[in-house]
Design an enzyme around this catalytic site. Structure first.
Site, PDB file in Angstrom:
ATOM      1  N   GLN A 263      22.473  91.709  45.659  1.00  0.00           N
ATOM      2  CA  GLN A 263      22.363  91.898  47.102  1.00  0.00           C
ATOM      3  C   GLN A 263      23.079  93.160  47.559  1.00  0.00           C
ATOM      4  OE1 GLN A 263      20.237  89.904  49.110  1.00  0.00           O
ATOM      5  NE2 GLN A 263      19.735  89.549  46.966  1.00  0.00           N
ATOM      6  N   HIS A 266      21.100  96.491  48.077  1.00  0.00           N
ATOM      7  CA  HIS A 266      20.231  96.727  49.229  1.00  0.00           C
ATOM      8  C   HIS A 266      20.758  97.848  50.120  1.00  0.00           C
ATOM      9  CE1 HIS A 266      17.003  93.735  49.302  1.00  0.00           C
ATOM     10  NE2 HIS A 266      17.847  92.847  48.831  1.00  0.00           N
ATOM     11  N   GLU A 332      23.440  84.485  55.168  1.00  0.00           N
ATOM     12  CA  GLU A 332      21.989  84.606  55.022  1.00  0.00           C
ATOM     13  C   GLU A 332      21.554  83.889  53.747  1.00  0.00           C
ATOM     14  OE1 GLU A 332      18.616  88.133  54.510  1.00  0.00           O
ATOM     15  OE2 GLU A 332      20.737  88.592  54.258  1.00  0.00           O
ATOM     16  N   HIS A 333      22.244  84.197  52.651  1.00  0.00           N
ATOM     17  CA  HIS A 333      21.995  83.564  51.357  1.00  0.00           C
ATOM     18  C   HIS A 333      23.271  82.865  50.902  1.00  0.00           C
ATOM     19  CE1 HIS A 333      19.574  87.394  51.399  1.00  0.00           C
ATOM     20  NE2 HIS A 333      18.602  86.532  51.130  1.00  0.00           N
ATOM     21  N   ASP A 366      13.913  85.843  46.930  1.00  0.00           N
ATOM     22  CA  ASP A 366      13.368  87.092  47.442  1.00  0.00           C
ATOM     23  C   ASP A 366      11.894  87.252  47.096  1.00  0.00           C
ATOM     24  OD1 ASP A 366      15.658  87.983  48.680  1.00  0.00           O
ATOM     25  OD2 ASP A 366      16.353  89.151  46.967  1.00  0.00           O
ATOM     26  N   GLU A 420      16.529  64.685  95.437  1.00  0.00           N
ATOM     27  CA  GLU A 420      16.608  66.136  95.216  1.00  0.00           C
ATOM     28  C   GLU A 420      16.127  66.923  96.436  1.00  0.00           C
ATOM     29  OE1 GLU A 420      14.555  67.077  91.595  1.00  0.00           O
ATOM     30  OE2 GLU A 420      16.098  66.151  90.332  1.00  0.00           O
ATOM     31  N   HIS A 425       7.128  66.603  96.433  1.00  0.00           N
ATOM     32  CA  HIS A 425       6.907  66.028  95.106  1.00  0.00           C
ATOM     33  C   HIS A 425       6.494  64.560  95.238  1.00  0.00           C
ATOM     34  CE1 HIS A 425       8.858  69.637  93.693  1.00  0.00           C
ATOM     35  NE2 HIS A 425       8.822  69.243  92.434  1.00  0.00           N
TER      36      HIS A 425
END
Length: 435
Positions: A263, A266, A332-333, A366, A420, A425
């Site tokens: 990794q 990268h 992430e991993h 991957d 309300e 309504h």
């Protein structure tokens, strides 16, 4: 090689753990003004702005933004047979795994004549970004396109930066994989400008806006996503990749080192973190890191990553503390290489993807595991998930009440609406019963 964080004998709070987490200084916010300016330029000048941006940032001006069908066919025919076969198998596995991510429709009967149906509706059009920086990522084409197709998205566009080494074309391997997947709308454009084109469309190119933008990229791509969020949906603001390995004395130090290096190659800002309760293992991993870093092709990039502030060896008292640190990091991993991995897995809450045991390296995910490699970075796994078919689906509730079903809740609606101070309504319901 990596600096050490020693948590032994300490009992940090959740807030203290968060403060201890090593992070790179890749600041998406700092890139946001530039991204906003580039996107505004695309909105104002359309394709010409993107061509100018390609010349400025990619060092080449493509002949056209839209990749001709002939270039896709040529790239598909020119794919290395081994790459094509591997891609087909990866596509098959990812497609099968994605199918399990599509929820079935549901129907809930709440009373006589009172039904709520649940359906999952795909967005109609998506824009998928495939980066083209320090490496070529045909696997990202697969990881973006397949879940969109499985979700039922009808219109898919891909953007990837033009390559100076290929005469301003998108890298042919990326084009070849897109052709394998049946995607014929591909654009030679990159960076924040491409994200803006996805969000707002390019009328002068006949390119319609999309509803969702996904895919990894550099900090300007991430900043571009931040700028257009709200105009379109996005998957995440992807940053530099990271890996966290939880290992004990049962782990093979060379395999741990190999995965950390995999990794680190990268990006100089990639994070590689080892968390262990075994100081002797940490020392052996450090030795193997030195050897593997020196021997790998991208040695300087790996060295920069491993010696950066975002990478560390974390020493803990036990694996429960290791899991607590991992949850604070939100990797992430996450690899779990311990004697009893399921015991540690039970303690894990936050991770993009989890790899169990010595034969489940991140490299598997991957490319060929069937899982998706477009995952939350920068600790975003603490609150978000990786790309999946669900990214392109919207849950919609369909309400089917008849007269009897509405009558059963009319008095309750009346009471709540008046509480309300929204009498219209209540009146809308009463009107159906002569009121």
């Amino acid at each position: 090689m990596m600096h050490t964080i020693d948590l032994r004998g300490a009992q940090p709070t959740a807030a203290e753990l968060l403060a201890l987490v090593p992070r790179s200084r890749s600041d998406v916010a700092a890139a946001e003004p530039v991204a906003a300016e580039l996107i505004a330029d695309v909105r104002a000048r359309g394709a010409e702005a993107l061509l100018d941006q390609s010349e400025r940032f990619d060092g080449v001006r493509p002949e056209s933004l839209r990749v001709p069908r002939a270039h896709l066919d040529e790239a598909a025919a020119g794919l290395d047979p081994a790459v094509a076969d591997a891609a087909r198998e990866s596509i098959r596995r990812v497609r099968e795994a994605c199918a399990a991510q599509v929820p079935p429709p549901g129907r809930t009967v709440l009373g006589e004549g009172a039904v709520v149906e649940q359906r999952w509706q795909p967005v109609g059009r998506v824009g998928l970004y495939v980066p083209g920086g320090k490496a070529v990522y045909p696997s990202s084409v697969i990881m973006n396109v397949v879940p969109a197709q499985v979700a039922g998205v009808g219109s898919i566009a891909i953007a990837s930066p033009p390559q100076p080494d290929h005469g301003g074309r998108v890298h042919p391997t990326i084009l070849g994989i897109a052709a394998l997947l049946g995607v014929d709308e591909v654009y030679a454009m990159g960076g924040a400008g491409a994200i803006g084109a996805f969000a707002y469309g390019l009328p002068d190119e006949g390119m319609d806006p999309v509803q969702v933008v996904t895919g990894p990229g550099n900090r300007f791509v991430a900043a571009g996503k931040r700028v257009v969020r709200g105009v379109v949906g996005i998957d995440a603001e992807a940053g530099p990749t990271d890996i966290l390995v939880i290992a004990d004395g049962a782990a093979d130090p060379d395999l741990v080192a190999a995965d950390l290096v995999s990794q680190a190659e990268h990006d100089e800002l990639a994070a590689a973190v080892l968390v262990t309760d075994d100081e002797a293992l940490a020392a052996r991993v450090s030795e193997r890191l030195t050897a593997r870093q020196a021997a790998t092709r991208h040695a300087e990039r790996v060295r920069a990553s491993l010696t950066g502030e975002q990478s560390a060896t974390v020493l803990v008292d036990d694996l429960a503390q290791a899991a607590a640190f991992a949850n604070a990091f939100g990797p992430e991993h996450l690899e779990i290489q311990v004697d009893d991995p399921d015991a540690v897995l039970a303690l894990i809450e936050n991770a993009g993807a989890i790899f169990i045991g010595p034969f489940s390296p991140v490299s598997l995910g991957d490319y060929s595991a069937g899982s998706n490699h477009v995952l939350p970075t920068g600790g975003h796994a603490r609150f978000s998930s990786g790309l999946s078919a669900a990214t392109f689906l919207r849950p919609q509730q369909v309400v089917r009440y008849d007269e009897q079903g509405l009558a059963g809740v009319a008095s309750g609606i009346d009471a709540l609406a008046l509480a309300e101070q929204l009498p219209a309504h209540a009146e809308a319901v009463r009107a159906r019963f002569g009121g």
